[in-house]
Design an enzyme around this catalytic site. Structure first.
Site, PDB file in Angstrom:
ATOM      1  N   HIS A 149     -91.737 -66.824  -3.147  1.00  0.00           N
ATOM      2  CA  HIS A 149     -90.797 -67.933  -3.026  1.00  0.00           C
ATOM      3  C   HIS A 149     -91.322 -69.167  -3.747  1.00  0.00           C
ATOM      4  O   HIS A 149     -90.882 -70.290  -3.505  1.00  0.00           O
ATOM      5  CB  HIS A 149     -90.538 -68.236  -1.544  1.00  0.00           C
ATOM      6  CG  HIS A 149     -89.134 -68.643  -1.255  1.00  0.00           C
ATOM      7  ND1 HIS A 149     -88.814 -69.854  -0.707  1.00  0.00           N
ATOM      8  CD2 HIS A 149     -87.958 -67.996  -1.444  1.00  0.00           C
ATOM      9  CE1 HIS A 149     -87.505 -69.950  -0.563  1.00  0.00           C
ATOM     10  NE2 HIS A 149     -86.958 -68.840  -1.004  1.00  0.00           N
ATOM     11  N   ASP A 180     -78.422 -76.926  -4.731  1.00  0.00           N
ATOM     12  CA  ASP A 180     -79.844 -77.088  -4.477  1.00  0.00           C
ATOM     13  C   ASP A 180     -80.237 -78.485  -4.952  1.00  0.00           C
ATOM     14  O   ASP A 180     -79.378 -79.341  -5.176  1.00  0.00           O
ATOM     15  CB  ASP A 180     -80.654 -75.994  -5.194  1.00  0.00           C
ATOM     16  CG  ASP A 180     -81.903 -75.602  -4.425  1.00  0.00           C
ATOM     17  OD1 ASP A 180     -82.836 -76.423  -4.362  1.00  0.00           O
ATOM     18  OD2 ASP A 180     -81.939 -74.486  -3.876  1.00  0.00           O
ATOM     19  N   HIS A 370     -78.049 -74.933  -0.254  1.00  0.00           N
ATOM     20  CA  HIS A 370     -79.385 -74.325  -0.303  1.00  0.00           C
ATOM     21  C   HIS A 370     -80.470 -75.390  -0.450  1.00  0.00           C
ATOM     22  O   HIS A 370     -81.532 -75.128  -0.999  1.00  0.00           O
ATOM     23  CB  HIS A 370     -79.438 -73.333  -1.480  1.00  0.00           C
ATOM     24  CG  HIS A 370     -80.566 -72.372  -1.418  1.00  0.00           C
ATOM     25  ND1 HIS A 370     -81.584 -72.347  -2.346  1.00  0.00           N
ATOM     26  CD2 HIS A 370     -80.863 -71.388  -0.532  1.00  0.00           C
ATOM     27  CE1 HIS A 370     -82.439 -71.391  -2.050  1.00  0.00           C
ATOM     28  NE2 HIS A 370     -82.041 -70.798  -0.950  1.00  0.00           N
ATOM     29  N   GLU A 398     -95.120 -69.972  -0.906  1.00  0.00           N
ATOM     30  CA  GLU A 398     -94.336 -71.181  -1.149  1.00  0.00           C
ATOM     31  C   GLU A 398     -95.151 -72.197  -1.945  1.00  0.00           C
ATOM     32  O   GLU A 398     -96.377 -72.120  -2.011  1.00  0.00           O
ATOM     33  CB  GLU A 398     -93.926 -71.826   0.184  1.00  0.00           C
ATOM     34  CG  GLU A 398     -93.166 -70.924   1.135  1.00  0.00           C
ATOM     35  CD  GLU A 398     -91.695 -70.819   0.807  1.00  0.00           C
ATOM     36  OE1 GLU A 398     -91.246 -71.460  -0.179  1.00  0.00           O
ATOM     37  OE2 GLU A 398     -90.987 -70.095   1.524  1.00  0.00           O
TER      38      GLU A 398
END
Length: 464
Positions: A149, A180, A370, A398
């Site tokens: 991610h 986003d 998102h 992440e």
């Protein structure tokens, strides 16, 4: 009545909390001094797509794209074709694309068996040559337990940062979009650092096979390489030479996070929340906050900090299934998130009534939401792909960019972004504004009853 004196341990915790509240300590991480004018907030998905294609077409030295996936649809193919065209025009150009290994080798959920996006990558390589290298990164042995991610597109000396993957809705093709956040940072040392992390962790790893050629290993054959990769990722951070910011510079601190323990990104996000003085704005697409975040939010509200949280309406969730379409179990997820939000709102109804807590629901037609990230006071912001949920907190790989802006050069950009988001958002004035389970479709109510009977909903929340 005299209250008993606090224990030494309790007093130490309070003192530590006060210290963190005064100052966020990021001394252990590389810090880049970036001129404020080198940081641009892009207006939306169409602008993001246009900028991405423009940067690719002009690239001279390197392109490193990292995303959860590049989809086999019109937008995904447009990006792959742009990469091949850039390579054909400049054969010296290095092009590396990294996507999640598991996600690339399966079809869409509910769409039947498929070779996934990897088949498209091989098709282009066979037809146009293998100058565009596409690799699959398996951060876990199964997709359920964690995915790649990581975010960030490095093109020459620019970093194009967004939580978006690459497909039709993320790039606003065919009339629909998934919103986003989108930022462009033109700064060579930052771009070098982010490229070096990817190169050092993935490029030479035997756990990261190429997806654009055959044969490909089975996932189970990668178990030992994946174990070694996981060990490396748990320790890895961005590197570079620390800069001394000049007046007007923004300190940009890249952070990576992987795993439950010693996760630098998680720890920094918590410390940042603890350091808040006046106001926090929190963005998340899936309302399922990790317990440590919920705890800190409770502390913020008790000491009077204003908190704005924006999430997507359940109909703006990418898993939402409209009533007129056949229902499948994946369609339960938006209702679970809404139930979480309703419980949170009920718990903090007093703060909602006073205006200290603002819960915003975003909805714009059949488009989806998102967004993720933080704004803390007027001096700090976080750009990240981290959904601020238990899955991001413990399972997925992440990263994020912490922006410290003591001269407040980015305040106008941040405020414009926040005002733009609120154009399609409504404030929840009472927890009863959010539908309860009794109003849900029969299939949803039946599944929820089954899950709660065996407390399966608690386990599911840890994987969402």
């Amino acid at each position: 009545m005299n209250r008993p004196l606090p224990s030494p341990r309790s007093l130490a915790r309070r003192l530590l909390s006060l210290r963190r509240r005064r100052e966020l300590d990021v001394s252990g991480h590389v810090n880049f001094a970036v001129p404020a004018e080198a940081i641009t907030t892009l207006a939306g998905p169409a602008a993001f797509r246009e900028m991405l294609l423009s940067l690719i077409s002009q690239a001279q030295r390197r392109i490193v794209l990292v995303a959860l996936y590049v989809q086999d649809d019109d937008a995904g193919r447009e990006v792959i074709e742009a990469l091949h065209a850039a390579r054909a025009a400049r054969p010296q150009l290095s092009i590396e694309v990294y996507v999640d290994w598991h996600r690339a080798r399966r079809g869409l959920i509910g769409k039947g068996n498929s070779e996934g996006n990897a088949a498209m990558y091989r098709e282009y390589a066979q037809r146009l040559g293998d100058g565009v290298v596409i690799r699959g990164v398996p951060v876990q042995t199964r997709e359920l337990f964690g995915v790649l991610h990581l975010k960030g597109f490095i093109i020459d000396d620019a970093v194009l940062y967004s939580g978006a993957s690459l497909n039709d809705v993320y790039l606003a093709r065919h009339g629909r979009y998934r919103l986003d956040r989108y930022h462009l940072i033109r700064h060579q040392p930052l771009a070098d650092s982010m490229a070096a992390y990817v190169d050092g962790q993935f490029r030479g790893s035997d756990a990261v096979p190429r997806l654009d050629r055959l044969p490909q290993p089975r996932s189970r054959d990668l178990q030992e390489p994946i174990r070694r990769l996981r060990q490396s990722l748990q320790q890895a951070q961005y590197t570079g030479t620390n800069d001394v910011p000049r007046q007007g510079d923004v300190s940009v601190i890249p952070l990576a996070g992987f795993g439950r323990n010693d996760n630098a990104l998680n720890e920094t996000l918590l410390d940042l929340l603890r350091s808040a003085q006046k106001r926090v704005i929190l963005l998340t697409p899936y309302f399922n906050l990790p317990r440590p975040v919920r705890t800190v939010i409770g502390h913020l509200l008790r000491r009077g900090c204003q908190l704005d949280i924006m999430v997507g309406d359940k109909t703006a969730n990418d898993f939402y299934i409209p009533p007129e379409q056949p229902f499948s179990r994946i369609g339960l997820l938006p209702y679970l998130y809404e139930a979480n939000l309703r419980r949170f709102a009920r718990l903090h109804q007093g703060a909602i009534d006073s205006g200290q807590l603002n819960l915003w629901l975003w909805r714009d037609g059949d488009n989806t939401y998102h967004l993720k990230g933080l704004f803390v006071d007027e001096e700090t912001a976080v750009l990240t792909g981290n959904n601020l949920n238990p899955r991001a907190w413990a399972l997925d790989l992440e990263n994020g960019l912490l922006l410290r802006d003591p001269w407040r050069k980015l305040v106008a950009q941040h405020e414009a972004e926040w005002q733009s988001l609120r154009r399609h958002a409504t404030r929840v004035s009472h927890y009863r504004d959010l539908p309860g389970a009794r109003s849900y479709p029969p299939e949803v109510r039946k599944l929820l009853r089954r899950m709660r009977r065996v407390r399966l909903d608690r386990l599911v929340n840890q994987l969402l």
